[in-house]
Design a protein around this motif. Structure first.
Motif: not given
Lengths: 817, 126
Positions: A125-146
């Motif tokens: 979740a802290g690396f660029p691809f996963f952040s980008y993936f979450l962004m394209r899902l409309g989420m931030t890493p913090a939202m995802f972790k929660k």
């Protein structure tokens, strides 16, 4: 090689702690400070400032080279998976880690090579691809972790889980995903793809968003596309430059330039969707590189990307990447409208000859003629085949014609001499995978152009919607067109986020149909479809239930996609509600009963009548069914008295019911995938009556009736079996006739209310009408006739005789009827 | 540890990367001026402007066409030769720049150390 891999892993570990962007920032600030210090020290002649400037400059140089060092390792591929390497070898003693790319290596390092997929996801979740993936899902890493933590804690949603696999097993899964994705290295998307199976919580997270393993890789590709669109470095731009002076040996083409436009310009380079047509571009290049007979014909439906192929080749030529024979050629699209504008035929021929001679003299022109079939047709007033022929044979000019399938078959094949001078290239529609990549590419351009952010779900929805509901335009055109419409809607609504809901809204407006994710209102409507239909259709409970179940299957996506939205064979006596059901279904499903297209099949009893339905090429007649469905694919097609149609017409419907389409006389596909087909028949009415009188249950009656009509050879078994449901209508009973009488009088009351009158009907009138209108043979038709003759006629006469005036109440009396 | 890796890279893979970039830069400049192509078409008429001699022989007309075509070719030679010369000079400059860059690459650790030492000497008065 081993040293390279171990260094690669060491650098990856270092970079995950000290990202390259930190060194880039340090380089920038030290550079600026060094510059300022050195300049000021030169002016003030202060040694200390000069010393500081030198130290800062030294730091700048160090940071610069360190940035180069880290970037170098980020971009190299120390080992790649070749097709002949066996999985066992790759997985032996964890040698698979040597095939991980930089970021995948960093993720594994961060998770301490844990085989626990949940831990890996947490680390990723802290690396660029996963952040980008979450962004394209409309989420931030913090939202995802929660959310991820919540899913993990709510165990009841997915039970106990599979437990953690051994690392070797997990890595084998990762390798399988990478191979499925066609990767020669393990990317972060492959790690997440494997986690999508291994982690129950992540699986649920993705399921909630309708995302699968392939989607993860598509988002990864999207990220790479965006990186590729970034401004290229100086060296790359210099290398791609076409160079100067290449056209000094070629003749000026004044006349040609006046009636043509250049293709493959600098703007085209960034707006091409050439991904889908790489193969055809290379084939075209091969044909045009020949010394003689270098003419090509691109054949495909409008919007399929014929011009994109040409643009793609023009860009290759411009960048010096094409075959040597084409390297300095210019690709120009001839505007035949300008050649032909307002002139006599002889002027037109002279002008075209001059233009072609210009191109021939230049010896460096690839001439593109769109819709070339229009200029080769023997019957066309713009036939210039004779003018083109000598130039098609010339080795100094290359001609590329664009034509449709119909145009090719009709105009070009019939002219064998012209056809022999072209090499045909068939341009096919891109498949699902290619289309998704094209949409991602197009979306990147739309984002830059309109300042919006497009979610991956929107791209996926746009593909699905354009595939299902735009049937008259091929891919990629229809997908890109819908994407642009959705982006425009977002800009108009001042919404910076482009979502799948917005895509569905845009499409809904376009086809005037509810299409999005089933909303609560629509779900309720579907779940209570029986009730909705029973508002208009009295009785026939089993039939209505069968129809409602079929429609729920269709709307929820459970039914097969390549068939009509619904197809039913209604069997039963006349006047029992078959047509009324069809009207009610059109009103409920398509929002308006006028979306029902009715065909009286007794008018299609001869073999020649098929032409009236699908068109006739010989006479040029357009088929009524073909036209109706092309005008509005979201329709209910009612085929009344289907048993009376000619067997050839029934064969036509075999294809329609099976594949959801047919081809009209002019070779155009007519799509039924969004239509509901209802065929009605009175066949077996007497059988139904007898069975009802014998007290037969509905299911047994239905089965018996189907056997009966098959035995009597009224329909063939393959025809009956093609329908989603064979629905049997019972004869109406007196109580049902009474209910129908109420509905008919209620409707009459509504009509009178609009004219300013109020209608009051006592129960004894309804009872009398039901009694008088009951007829076993004609069903509710007799009632309708009685209501018209006895009630409507009398009221009409009274209104005309001024018995009633506007505002009066009309009280029906049994004695008056 | 990473510094050691960095220095090893700097004189091995990094150096070959710098060499490739330098060669690409020189080739890019050379190709930008289309030197080979212009040499191959050096005597071609300027933009193919050339008249045909026609049928029969009339000395006056023949000389006029010859003169016209000669002017076209001479014009072509002049423009192309200028670009070729300019391209060669630019390529030579690029090659020198690339060589300087490579030299700086080789000397970078010493240069950086030199900048720091010189800076410290100037910063801290004796």
């Amino acid at each position: 090689m081993y040293a390279l891999v171990s260094t690669f892993i060491q650098v990856a570990k270092f970079e995950s702690r000290f990202p390259v962007r930190v060194f880039e920032s340090a380089r920038f600030y030290s550079g600026v400070c060094a510059g300022v210090a050195l300049l000021v020290s030169l002016g003030l002649r202060v040694n200390a400032l000069l010393g500081l400037g030198l130290i800062l400059f030294g730091a700048y140089a160090l940071f610069h080279f360190f940035t180069l060092f880290l970037t170098f390792y980020k971009n190299i591929r120390p080992k790649v998976i070749s097709t002949d390497t066996k999985d066992e070898e790759l997985l032996k003693e964890d040698s698979i880690f040597e095939y991980f790319d930089f970021e995948a290596t960093q993720i594994m390092l961060a998770s301490h090579y844990s085989p626990d997929p949940d831990m890996l996801i947490h680390s990723a979740a802290g690396f660029p691809f996963f952040s980008y993936f979450l962004m394209r899902l409309g989420m931030t890493p913090a939202m995802f972790k929660k959310e991820f933590a919540e899913i993990k804690s709510s165990r009841e949603r997915f039970g106990a889980g599979q437990g953690v696999k051994a690392l070797g097993v997990f890595l084998a899964d990762v390798l399988s995903v990478a191979k499925r994705n066609g990767h020669s290295q393990i990317h972060p998307s492959d790690l997440l793809g494997a986690c999508a199976t291994a982690s129950q919580a992540f699986k649920l997270f993705l399921l909630d968003r309708n995302i699968d393993e392939k989607d993860i890789d598509r988002v990864h590709h999207w990220q790479k596309v965006l990186e590729a669109h970034k401004r290229k470095g100086f060296l790359q731009r210099l290398g791609e430059s076409a160079g100067i002076g290449k056209d000094w040996a070629y003749a000026y083409t004044v006349k040609l330039d006046a009636v043509s436009t250049a293709l493959g310009g600098a703007r085209a380079r960034d707006s091409l969707h050439v991904l889908a047509h790489q193969k055809q571009i290379l084939v075209l290049e091969g044909i045009l590189a020949k010394t003689a007979g270098a003419n090509a014909l691109l054949v495909g439906d409008p919007g399929i990307g014929k011009m994109t192929v040409i643009e793609g080749l023009a860009v290759r030529i411009r960048n010096g990447l094409s075959a040597r024979e084409l390297n300095y050629d210019r690709v120009r699209k001839l505007s035949m409208e300008l050649v032909f504008s307002g002139k006599s035929y002889s002027d037109m021929v002279r002008m075209l000859t001059d233009v072609l001679q210009d191109a021939e003299r230049a010896g460096s022109v690839v001439l593109v003629i769109d819709e070339i079939h229009n200029y080769l047709s023997k019957s066309s007033p713009t036939n210039v085949a004779e003018v083109l022929l000598p130039f098609l044979k010339s080795s100094r000019v290359k001609i590329v014609g664009l034509t449709t399938l119909g145009g090719y078959e009709k105009e070009i094949v019939e002219n064998p001499l012209v056809a022999s001078l072209f090499e045909k290239i068939r341009i096919e529609e891109p498949d699902h995978e290619e289309m998704m990549l094209i949409l991602e590419d197009a979306a990147s351009h739309e984002e830059v152009g309109h300042g919006v952010f497009i979610l991956y779900a929107a791209i996926k929805k746009i593909y699905e919607l354009s595939r299902l509901y735009i049937t008259d335009v091929p891919f990629p055109e229809k997908g890109i067109e819908l994407l642009q419409q959705v982006v425009t809607a977002a800009v108009t609504n001042k919404t910076p986020l482009v979502t799948d809901t917005l895509a569905a809204e845009v499409m809904s407006r376009r086809v005037n149909m509810p299409l999005g994710v089933l909303d609560t209102k629509e779900k309720e409507k579907l779940l209570t479809l029986e009730g909705e239909l029973h508002k208009r259709v009295i009785g026939q409970y089993e039939a209505i239930k069968k129809i409602s179940e079929a429609m729920r299957r269709s709307r929820s996506g459970v039914a097969a996609e390549n068939r009509p939205a619904g197809s039913f064979l209604f069997l039963g006596p006349t006047g029992v509600g078959k047509t009324e059901t069809a009207k009610a279904l059109a009103a409920v499903y398509f929002g308006n009963e006028e979306r029902m297209i009715r065909f009286d099949m007794s008018e299609y009893q001869n073999q020649t009548d098929i032409g009236r339905l699908i068109g006739n090429q010989a006479t040029g007649e357009v088929g009524v069914m073909a036209k109706a469905l092309r005008d509005d694919p979201f329709s209910l097609v009612l085929l009344d008295e289907i048993e009376k149609a000619h067997p050839d017409i029934l064969n036509l419907f075999l294809q329609v019911l099976d594949e959801g389409k047919f081809t009209d006389a002019f070779g155009r596909p007519i799509n039924f995938k969004n239509a509901i087909i209802i065929a009605t028949s009175n066949a077996g009415a007497e059988f139904i009556r007898q069975q009802i009188q014998a007290g037969q249950a509905y299911d047994a009656l239905s089965k018996g009736l189907v056997d009966f009509i098959l035995q009597k050879a009224i329909f063939r078994p393959e025809f009956v079996n093609r329908f989603d449901g064979v629905v049997v209508y019972r004869p109406l009973v007196k109580e049902e006739i009474r209910e129908i009488a109420k509905i008919l009088l209620q409707k009459l009351g509504e009509r009178l209310e609009k004219k300013g009158f109020t209608l009051e009907v006592p129960d004894d009138v309804i009872a009398w009408l039901a009694e008088a209108g009951y007829n076993e043979v004609f069903g509710a038709r007799e009632l309708r006739r009685i209501v018209q003759e006895k009630v409507e006629s009398k009221i009409a006469t009274d209104i005309l005789s001024d018995v009633y005036k506007r505002g009066d109440m009309i009280r029906l009396q049994k004695e008056d009827l | 540890m990473i510094l050691v890796t960095f220095f090893i890279w700097h004189y091995t893979l990094g150096l070959s990367y710098a060499l490739v970039c330098s060669v690409d830069f020189v080739k890019g400049v050379f190709n930008y001026f289309s030197v080979f192509y212009l040499l191959r078409t050096l005597f071609s008429p300027w933009h193919s402007i050339a008249e045909r001699y026609g049928r029969g022989f009339a000395l006056g007309e023949y000389l006029m066409v010859l003169l016209g075509n000669l002017v076209s070719r001479v014009l072509g030679v002049i423009v192309r030769a200028c670009v070729i010369v300019f391209g060669v000079i630019a390529t030579a400059c690029a090659a020198m720049g690339a060589a300087g860059f490579l030299l700086f690459w080789l000397l970078m650790p010493f240069a950086v150390a030199g900048f720091f030492i010189a800076g410290l000497i100037l910063l801290i008065p004796a």
